[in-house]
Design an enzyme around this catalytic site. Structure first.
Site, short mmCIF file in Angstrom:
data_model
loop_
_atom_site.label_atom_id
_atom_site.label_comp_id
_atom_site.label_asym_id
_atom_site.label_seq_id
_atom_site.Cartn_x
_atom_site.Cartn_y
_atom_site.Cartn_z
N ASP A 287 15.39 69.12 -32.59
CA ASP A 287 15.53 68.24 -31.44
C ASP A 287 16.55 67.17 -31.79
O ASP A 287 16.44 66.54 -32.85
CB ASP A 287 14.17 67.59 -31.12
CG ASP A 287 13.91 67.48 -29.64
OD1 ASP A 287 14.77 66.93 -28.94
OD2 ASP A 287 12.84 67.93 -29.19
N ASP B 160 17.83 66.04 -26.34
CA ASP B 160 16.99 65.19 -25.50
C ASP B 160 17.83 64.40 -24.49
O ASP B 160 18.84 63.80 -24.85
CB ASP B 160 16.25 64.22 -26.43
CG ASP B 160 15.08 63.54 -25.75
OD1 ASP B 160 14.17 64.24 -25.33
OD2 ASP B 160 15.09 62.29 -25.66
N GLU C 233 18.43 69.13 -22.53
CA GLU C 233 17.37 68.80 -21.58
C GLU C 233 18.05 68.04 -20.44
O GLU C 233 18.77 67.08 -20.69
CB GLU C 233 16.29 67.94 -22.22
CG GLU C 233 15.11 67.73 -21.29
CD GLU C 233 14.42 66.39 -21.45
OE1 GLU C 233 13.28 66.27 -21.02
OE2 GLU C 233 15.03 65.44 -22.01
N HIS D 140 6.15 69.87 -23.73
CA HIS D 140 5.32 68.77 -24.24
C HIS D 140 5.25 67.58 -23.28
O HIS D 140 4.57 66.60 -23.59
CB HIS D 140 5.87 68.32 -25.59
CG HIS D 140 7.24 67.70 -25.47
ND1 HIS D 140 8.34 68.43 -25.10
CD2 HIS D 140 7.67 66.43 -25.63
CE1 HIS D 140 9.39 67.64 -25.03
NE2 HIS D 140 9.02 66.41 -25.36
N ASP D 141 5.96 67.62 -22.15
CA ASP D 141 5.95 66.51 -21.19
C ASP D 141 5.22 66.82 -19.89
O ASP D 141 5.03 65.93 -19.07
CB ASP D 141 7.39 66.14 -20.79
CG ASP D 141 8.19 65.53 -21.93
OD1 ASP D 141 7.59 64.91 -22.83
OD2 ASP D 141 9.43 65.67 -21.92
#
Ligand code: ISL
Ligand code: CA
Length: 553
Positions: A98, A200, A255, A328-329
């Protein structure tokens, strides 16, 4: 159409804190992941995406990095990372890290120096502004997690920008030194052998330097027009591509909050030389746009389907995206898009067929391969996520009805997907013998990996079967996509086709029986179904039935 490993591969996302604890301190870690590599490989995974493992004070579970060159204490040492990477490669898989470089932690030494005076060499690593005309923040920008996006720093009497928590100050990409720092740290990990990055909030790195006030309540609109897609974002990404990405055999996936289907090709078009693919968030934000994620509205199947369809047509032949239904969000896919009670098994499998037959690289979020579900803790004390806790405080202070708010948390809070992986039916689901950092979902006695591996009818084995099938039938990767029933509120039917083969996918996304039709004159072969002993010629679907047909030549 260029064929590449990252288009054909199956991704699997690991959120290390919740995956597997090897030293019984209640926190997942790198050695814990290493213990489970065979489990992941056996599923059919090619590419592991690791959520951040860098040094971090964990205000946002690793998305606030204080040292990009070191490993978070709780997760292990650099030597553990090296061993993990070797274990991944030994099994023929790739590892993607990430890259969180829109912001750092406020505990990063860059920021520590930056805040110390107005004229130090790190001051312009971040965005500093004097107070606005009324003595308050420089403008009305809101943080993604609630409250102003500006924080006053006493030392110099100026505000700094943080689009996320106040412990996540935004890096100033206008400064060429900042960009060089980023390229350097990317090279450090790539030279170690990592195979790419998930980036990210990458469309947020270029800011509108006039910092205009926002005059619209629609948060998604504001993200697209104000926070994301800034004037220099493509220039920055092309520079990163030229200096780093193009120098390695690697994959990049951005993302993409704020990237609409119309804007996507600017980021991922073959000729753009920026990124390889993106995770768009349109289906993730569905129903959360109007009143925020904690006060969601009902979503229609036709809306859900139209997002996939629009994206497919808007990006065209030479662009690529990821296909996913949770991460994960956002909530667990079987709870959000399926039926996590009566038809847990059937709908879990149907959703597997969906992500493994759409056009784009599929990404499976840890635990969804065994049908893990949302969780509903009664007390706010049991929640850990900074977004949930911030909003709880804000709503409570505003005198809101907290029961309604908690319903929103149960539906959409990020901790739904952050409870520990349920490995078996022993205490804490076999995740740890210590005290887990967040409680295990109480349904671990029935939903766990050990049970799934012992049951040939499990969701896990259906994933395995679908993955094998996708790999053996590359039309499902590269073929075109056409939807049949865009207005139907129960069925999702689509075709994948290339010059050689044609497939029909028929999904009954409802808990009732449904009839379907197909405009097909050739003979069909029923290749995969999530129910046993189905008559391939019957046109009646059972609840959450999923069929994959191939046209016989
Ligand atoms: O979870 C969200 C809000 O409900 C999303 O808007 C999320 O904040 C957005 O997709 C950006 O997410 C990424 O950056 C954040 C981090 O907290 C998330 O975990 C990460 O995926 C800040 O680094
Ligand atoms: Ca541990």
């Amino acid at each position: 159409m260029n064929k590449t490993w990252w288009k054909e591969g199956i991704m699997y996302q690991i959120y290390p804190r919740s995956f597997n604890d090897s030293n019984e301190d209640g926190i997942g870690d790198l050695n814990g992941i290493a213990e489970k590599l065979d489990y992941i490989k056996d599923l059919g995974v090619d590419i592991i995406w690791l959520s951040p493992v860098y040094k971090s004070p964990n205000d946002d579970n690793g998305y606030d990095i204080s040292d990009y060159y070191d490993i978070m204490d709780e997760f292990g040492k650099m030597a553990d990372f090296d061993k993990l990477l070797e274990g991944v490669h030994k099994r023929g898989m790739k590892l993607v890290m990430d890259l969180v470089v829109n912001h750092s932690s406020d505990e990063h030494e860059w920021f520590q120096t930056s805040r110390s005076s107005k004229d130090n060499p790190f001051r312009d690593y971040y965005y500093w502004k004097p107070p606005g005309p009324d003595g308050g923040p420089p403008n009305n920008w809101q943080s993604f997690f609630g409250g102003s996006a500006w924080e006053l720093d006493e030392t110099t009497g100026e505000y700094y920008l943080h689009l996320f928590t106040k412990k996540q100050p935004d890096l100033n990409w206008e400064n060429p030194k900042v960009r060089e720092e980023v390229y350097q740290l990317m090279r450090f990990w790539l030279d170690k052998g990592v195979d790419g990055f998930r980036m990210d909030v990458i469309p947020l790195i270029s800011k509108h330097l006039d910092f205009p006030d926002v005059s619209n309540d629609d948060f998604l609109y504001v993200i697209e027009k104000v926070y994301a897609n800034g004037p220099r974002v493509h220039e920055f990404l092309r520079e990163m591509n030229e200096k780093v990405i193009s120098q390695y055999d690697m994959m990049t996936v951005g993302e993409g909050p704020g990237i609409t289907s119309k804007l996507a090709r600017n980021y991922v078009g073959d000729d753009r030389k920026e990124l390889h693919m993106i995770f768009h968030l349109d289906h993730m934000f569905l129903g959360m746009q109007e009143n925020g994620k904690f006060y969601p509205r009902e979503v229609k199947l036709s809306e859900f389907k139209s997002i996939f369809t629009e994206w497919n047509f808007d990006i065209g032949e030479d662009c690529w995206i990821n296909i996913y239904l949770d991460n994960h969000d956002f909530p667990r896919m079987v709870s959000r898009w399926g039926d996590d009670e009566e038809f847990h098994n059937e709908s879990g499998k149907l959703l597997a067929m969906l992500i493994l037959t759409l056009r784009g690289t599929p990404c499976i979020y840890q635990g969804s391969e065994i049908g893990m579900t949302n969780v509903a803790f009664d007390s706010i004390e049991d929640y850990r996520d900074v977004e949930t806790l911030n909003n709880y405080r804000i709503e409570k202070a505003a005198g809101k009805d907290m029961e309604t708010f908690m319903k929103g948390v149960h539906q959409n809070g990020r901790d739904n997907v952050r409870t520990p992986i349920q490995w078996d039916d022993s205490e804490n689901g076999g995740f740890t013998t210590g005290k887990p950092w967040i409680k295990v979902n109480p349904n671990y006695k029935t939903i766990n990996a050990k049970q799934a591996l012992a049951d040939s009818n499990s969701i896990y084995y259906f994933y395995q079967e679908m993955i094998k099938y996708r790999k053996a039938n590359p039309t499902l990767v590269y073929g075109d996509y056409m939807i049949m029933d865009k207005d139907d509120e129960y069925l999702f039917t689509y075709r994948r086709r290339d010059d050689e083969h044609t497939y029909w996918i028929i999904l009954n996304m409802s808990s009732n029986h449904q009839l379907f039709e197909l405009p097909v004159y050739e003979e069909l072969s029923l290749e995969i179904c999530n129910y046993k002993d189905v008559n391939p010629n019957s046109r009646k679907l059972q609840p959450w039935e999923a069929r994959l047909y191939k046209i016989k030549k």
